[in-house]
Write an enzyme that holds these catalytic residues in place. Sequence first.
Site, PDB file in Angstrom:
ATOM      1  N   SER A 143      33.933 -33.099  12.235  1.00 55.16           N
ATOM      2  CA  SER A 143      33.354 -32.737  13.528  1.00 55.16           C
ATOM      3  C   SER A 143      31.847 -32.599  13.383  1.00 55.16           C
ATOM      4  CB  SER A 143      33.928 -31.407  14.011  1.00 55.16           C
ATOM      5  OG  SER A 143      33.221 -30.917  15.137  1.00 55.16           O
ATOM      6  N   TYR A 157      35.778 -22.577  12.918  1.00 51.25           N
ATOM      7  CA  TYR A 157      36.238 -23.962  13.020  1.00 51.25           C
ATOM      8  C   TYR A 157      35.272 -24.900  12.305  1.00 51.25           C
ATOM      9  CZ  TYR A 157      36.994 -28.502  15.336  1.00 51.25           C
ATOM     10  OH  TYR A 157      37.190 -29.832  15.607  1.00 51.25           O
TER      11      TYR A 157
END
Length: 247
Positions: A143, A157
């Site tokens: 990501s 995250y």
Amino acid sequence: MSDKPLFVITGGSRGIGAAIARRAAMTHPVVILYKNDALAAQGVVDEIETNAGKAWAIRADMGDEHALLDAFRQIDELGRIGVLVNNAGITGGTSRVADLDSDNLAKVFSVNVIGAFIATREAVRRMSTERGGAGGVIVNMSSGASVLGAPNVWVHYAATKGAMDTMTIGLSKELAQEGIRVNAVRPGVIDTELHQQRTADSLARFASTIPLGRMGTADEVAEAVVWLASPAASYVTGCLMDVRGGL
């Protein structure tokens, strides 16, 4: 049993995973691993087969090693793994670090990092030419958060995706002589359910910072994944490919 190598996607029932499955099915038989939404997973399978592809859906909780091992045993009955895409992941919700719940934090790392490592381990055991395999490709879904840090929202995250980046670099070197390429794709703000967890105002502000001026699509991410898995990328390994509109 399939004659062609299988393209296995974890978290393949929706969003980016489903887009990867649909795109990969143009050239490979596809296996989707999903946790809960059997209806959505079967919907992707049905769509692929309606378009003359071949696909299967297997239930597996990425946070449960025994479930993953059982899923790989089922995959063995379908054919040989040629590609593994570690796409499954959870955010654990939005939170500042000071407000994190330790159980939730453990769950996020269990799914996003440990689950990906276990799935990768099982794929490597089957792919490695040192173990009698025919080689293959692993693509990790990282990501843009691993670069940006996601402060005030998803630092937890982002940290799991930083782990995926490091895994990609190290494993690509570890497996380079065993017929396995390892790469990662780092999406930015993509129009999927994951980013819909943000408020509309927050998402609009974030999207406005993207140089290309818009959110990306799941199909755009899927194209990058399938390219990295293809012979066209035969000299590409250890790559962290940003698909985030220049952010």
